[in-house]
Scaffold this motif. Structure first.
Motif, PDB file in Angstrom:
ATOM      1  N   ALA A  89       0.837  -1.203   0.000  1.00  0.00           N
ATOM      2  CA  ALA A  89       0.000   0.000   0.000  1.00  0.00           C
ATOM      3  C   ALA A  89       0.872   1.252   0.000  1.00  0.00           C
ATOM      4  CB  ALA A  89      -0.925  -0.010   1.210  1.00  0.00           C
ATOM      5  N   LEU A  90       1.928   1.234   0.814  1.00  0.00           N
ATOM      6  CA  LEU A  90       2.850   2.365   0.866  1.00  0.00           C
ATOM      7  C   LEU A  90       3.556   2.559  -0.478  1.00  0.00           C
ATOM      8  CD1 LEU A  90       4.461   4.559   2.318  1.00  0.00           C
ATOM      9  CD2 LEU A  90       5.875   2.754   3.340  1.00  0.00           C
ATOM     10  N   HIS A  91       3.996   1.451  -1.073  1.00  0.00           N
ATOM     11  CA  HIS A  91       4.645   1.524  -2.376  1.00  0.00           C
ATOM     12  C   HIS A  91       3.702   2.101  -3.434  1.00  0.00           C
ATOM     13  CE1 HIS A  91       5.917  -0.129  -6.317  1.00  0.00           C
ATOM     14  NE2 HIS A  91       7.129   0.120  -5.867  1.00  0.00           N
ATOM     15  N   SER A  92       2.456   1.648  -3.434  1.00  0.00           N
ATOM     16  CA  SER A  92       1.481   2.138  -4.406  1.00  0.00           C
ATOM     17  C   SER A  92       1.250   3.636  -4.243  1.00  0.00           C
ATOM     18  CB  SER A  92       0.159   1.378  -4.256  1.00  0.00           C
ATOM     19  OG  SER A  92       0.336  -0.004  -4.525  1.00  0.00           O
ATOM     20  N   ALA A  93       1.172   4.092  -2.996  1.00  0.00           N
ATOM     21  CA  ALA A  93       0.962   5.521  -2.740  1.00  0.00           C
ATOM     22  C   ALA A  93       2.159   6.343  -3.214  1.00  0.00           C
ATOM     23  CB  ALA A  93       0.711   5.757  -1.258  1.00  0.00           C
ATOM     24  N   LEU A  94       3.362   5.822  -3.021  1.00  0.00           N
ATOM     25  CA  LEU A  94       4.559   6.526  -3.471  1.00  0.00           C
ATOM     26  C   LEU A  94       4.652   6.555  -4.994  1.00  0.00           C
ATOM     27  CD1 LEU A  94       7.098   5.179  -0.812  1.00  0.00           C
ATOM     28  CD2 LEU A  94       6.227   7.527  -0.998  1.00  0.00           C
ATOM     29  N   VAL A  95       4.247   5.467  -5.635  1.00  0.00           N
ATOM     30  CA  VAL A  95       4.226   5.440  -7.100  1.00  0.00           C
ATOM     31  C   VAL A  95       3.251   6.485  -7.629  1.00  0.00           C
ATOM     32  CG1 VAL A  95       3.578   4.051  -9.104  1.00  0.00           C
ATOM     33  CG2 VAL A  95       5.015   3.059  -7.320  1.00  0.00           C
ATOM     34  N   GLN A  96       2.081   6.598  -6.984  1.00  0.00           N
ATOM     35  CA  GLN A  96       1.097   7.603  -7.396  1.00  0.00           C
ATOM     36  C   GLN A  96       1.686   9.010  -7.336  1.00  0.00           C
ATOM     37  OE1 GLN A  96      -2.522   7.319  -5.143  1.00  0.00           O
ATOM     38  NE2 GLN A  96      -3.236   5.496  -6.234  1.00  0.00           N
TER      39      GLN A  96
END
Length: 226
Positions: free
Chosen positions: A147-154
């Motif tokens: 979830a953290l990775h996805s938010a950072l990618v966004q």
């Protein structure tokens, strides 16, 4: 069993810390550790190297401001793991205590002010453990990390590479999750305006009826007059 990249785990813990002058002065050493770690994939090493280049670039205040904007402006990118699971609920306290006890049983004692759910602290702990224990420990937080990775990618943040490296250390694959829109911490923690739907038993919305509680004034005592 594949060797756990403990040195790179420590390096990533450093890279996720606040990018002050001390950290920036150590970037050459950190990069050397990352590039020498054969237990980490070439893709992961390249991602970490790109992050290091970003940390070298620009004035110190710009690098520090980017860090604050990335990690301190919303729950979705918080580096405090229990923020993603428990938020502000009462369950967060006992979870903190349990995690702290896990560290202390392994001989790791935190400095005053350090929180056990801070990801760099968790990585420092994992780096001291046998390979199987370290992978299991990090694997337990895989959903949070994704979830953290996805938010950072966004946010197009180079810090996403650091989280991808942690997932690889845990033996997990990066999974891109669809995240709901999130209000910032400043909005989430804002106090309601004074008298804006204020009730004696909690906050009601302005368009809702407000209960009125009538309290009788006690009768004056009939004491003897002098």
């Amino acid at each position: 069993m594949k060797r756990f990249p403990s040195e790179s785990c420590r390096a990533v813990a450093c890279l996720l810390g606040y990018p002050d002058d001390t950290l920036r002065a150590a970037l050459d050493e950190i990069e050397a550790v990352v590039m020498a770690e054969s237990a980490l994939s070439a893709e992961a090493r390249a991602g970490l190297q790109a992050l290091i280049r970003q940390l070298r670039r620009g004035e110190a205040f710009e690098v520090e401001a980017r860090y604050v904007d990335t990690f301190d402006r919303g729950r979705a990118t918080s580096l405090h793991l229990f923020e993603h699971v428990h938020g502000d609920s009462r369950d967060r306290g006992p979870a903190m205590v349990d995690l702290l006890q896990t560290y202390e049983q392994a001989g790791l004692y935190l400095a005053p002010g350090e929180l056990p759910d801070y990801l760099p602290v968790a990585l420092e702990f994992a780096a001291t453990q046998p390979a199987a224990v370290a992978r299991d420990f990090l694997g337990e937080m895989a959903h949070i990390l994704n979830a953290l990775h996805s938010a950072l990618v966004q946010r197009h943040s180079p810090y996403a590479a650091a989280i991808a490296a942690v997932l690889e250390m845990a033996g997990e694959r990066v999974q891109h999750l669809a995240l709901p829109p999130e209000e910032g911490l400043d909005d989430a923690w804002a106090e309601p305006p004074a008298f804006d739907g204020c009730a004696t038993r909690g906050q009601n919305r302005p368009d809702q009826p407000q209960p009125i509680h009538i309290v009788r004034k006690p009768a004056a005592s009939q004491g003897a007059r002098a």
